[in-house]
Motif scaffolding. Structure first.
Motif, PDB file in Angstrom:
ATOM      1  N   LEU A  11       8.030  -5.124  -3.253  1.00 43.77           N
ATOM      2  CA  LEU A  11       7.028  -6.192  -3.397  1.00 43.77           C
ATOM      3  C   LEU A  11       6.166  -5.990  -4.648  1.00 43.77           C
ATOM      4  O   LEU A  11       5.885  -6.940  -5.379  1.00 43.77           O
ATOM      5  N   ASN A  97       1.750  -5.340   4.662  1.00 43.95           N
ATOM      6  CA  ASN A  97       1.884  -5.780   6.048  1.00 43.95           C
ATOM      7  C   ASN A  97       1.176  -4.805   6.977  1.00 43.95           C
ATOM      8  O   ASN A  97       0.909  -3.661   6.616  1.00 43.95           O
ATOM      9  N   ALA A 122      11.348  -9.471  -1.297  1.00 44.38           N
ATOM     10  CA  ALA A 122      11.563  -8.666  -2.504  1.00 44.38           C
ATOM     11  C   ALA A 122      12.452  -7.482  -2.181  1.00 44.38           C
ATOM     12  O   ALA A 122      12.349  -6.893  -1.104  1.00 44.38           O
ATOM     13  N   GLU A 260       6.879   1.048   8.975  1.00 45.29           N
ATOM     14  CA  GLU A 260       5.469   0.690   9.197  1.00 45.29           C
ATOM     15  C   GLU A 260       5.221   0.305  10.655  1.00 45.29           C
ATOM     16  O   GLU A 260       4.284  -0.438  10.957  1.00 45.29           O
TER      17      GLU A 260
END
Ligand SMILES: NC(=O)C1=CN([C@@H]2O[C@H](COP(=O)(O)OP(=O)(O)OC[C@H]3O[C@@H](n4cnc5c(N)ncnc54)[C@H](OP(=O)(O)O)[C@@H]3O)[C@@H](O)[C@H]2O)C=CC1
Ligand SMILES: CC(C)(CO)C(=O)C(=O)O
Length: 299
Positions: A11, A97, A122, A260
């Motif tokens: 990203l 995020n 991305a 994550e």
């Protein structure tokens, strides 16, 4: 505008590469990517195209710019915050995020911290090359429900470079809506090893929508006005817009990296426990991804 993008992975390279069309950008990244950027510049391919020559460094300390955009993974936010705290910035903006990143940055930095979301897809394919796998939108605004001239300035700068950008005065609701999107799409695509488009049809859609509805319920418990329909609608919209995209969590699993999950489904489970709400789908998704991380010695 002078902009530092901290975290030149997928990203960060996409956003930094597009911003470099109109602004003075410095990318903070790892040595192989930084070497390629210094020798051949950055190529943005796919649904957005550019060949730009931003500055690049592996050392994120003592930098100065009008804006620092943070695009590291959630687990790296404390390190990024410590490095950025040694520099001088008028503002910082997280496009990450998951929940909790802005609070970590705000604790470490003297400059105001804006919150944001990105739904562009991305994928950093190789050093010096990033693919835009899905057109989306950046949303930027102050962390609370207010209007901010600073966010407007940042939004205008992003728009000027060609990034579709909305300046919002309802960021808390938008962060929860994005959390619902990520809680639905990321672990399901990672576990099923499927593109985001798989979420559009059963059986993946059933699991993803259940995770999104649970997230909306927790958001409402936390005082945020997010309906089940809005959360599920956002999941479907993002899955359609980024149908060919490999979600960031699927990228992590494929690369054998820690995910994550704690900042996404783990956060939903933690907030649900505080509020006395049941979130069985988020709990199962978090458990499965954590089990994968454990069995690969990533946690
Ligand atoms: N990819 C996507 O399509 C989207 C991603 N996002 C979100 O954006 C954030 C970034 O995701 P993504 O770009 O996929 O992740 P990546 O892992 O591709 O990018 C993060 C990059 O930052 C680097 N990095 C971390 N710490 C440092 C440091 N101290 N100094 C220099 N470089 C550092 C990482 O290197 P290393 O890996 O070696 O640690 C990595 O190259 C996440 O929160 C993600 O959820 C949001 C929307 C879309
Ligand atoms: C918007 C989406 C789902 C794009 O893949 C994303 O945020 C991610 O991959 O983390």
């Amino acid at each position: 505008m002078e902009i530092v993008v901290f975290g030149a992975g997928s990203l960060g390279s996409l956003v930094g590469g597009v911003l470099a069309r109109a602004h003075e950008v410095t990318l903070v990244g790892r040595p192989d990517h930084v070497d390629a950027l210094r020798s051949d510049g950055l190529r943005v391919t796919g649904q957005l195209e550019a060949h730009v020559t931003p500055s690049a460094t592996t050392d994120g300390r003592d930098l100065a710019a009008e804006l620092a955009v943070v695009t590291v993974k959630a687990a790296d936010t404390p390190t990024a915050a410590d490095a950025l705290a040694t520099g001088t910035f008028d503002a910082a903006l997280s496009l990450q995020n998951g929940m909790g990143n802005e609070a970590i940055l705000a604790d470490a930095l003297e400059s105001p911290v804006l919150a944001g979301t990105a739904t562009y897809g991305a994928l950093r394919r190789e050093p010096g090359v990033v693919d835009c796998t899905g057109l989306g939108e950046v949303v930027v605004g102050p962390r609370d429900d207010s209007h901010s001239p600073l966010a407007t300035r940042v939004g205008n700068a992003f728009q000027e470079a060609g990034l579709e950008t909305t300046v919002a005065d309802d960021i808390p609701r938008r962060l929860w809506e994005k959390l619902a999107v990520n809680a639905a799409i990321n672990p399901v695509t990672a576990l099923a090893d499927a593109d985001n488009g798989a979420i559009l049809d059963p059986p993946a859609a059933d699991v993803a929508h259940a995770a999104a509805r649970e997230t909306a319920r927790v958001a409402r418990g936390a005082g945020i006005s997010l309906t089940d329909e809005a959360a599920v609608g956002a999941v479907s919209q993002v899955a359609r817009d980024t149908a060919a995209n490999t979600s960031s969590m699927r990228q992590d699993v494929r690369a054998g990296r820690r995910t994550e999950i704690d900042a996404i489904n783990g956060y939903v489970v933690d907030r649900a426990e505080e509020l006395g709400l049941a979130v069985p789908t988020n709990r199962v998704l978090a458990s499965l991804i954590r089990t994968w991380e454990r069995s690969n010695e990533l946690r």
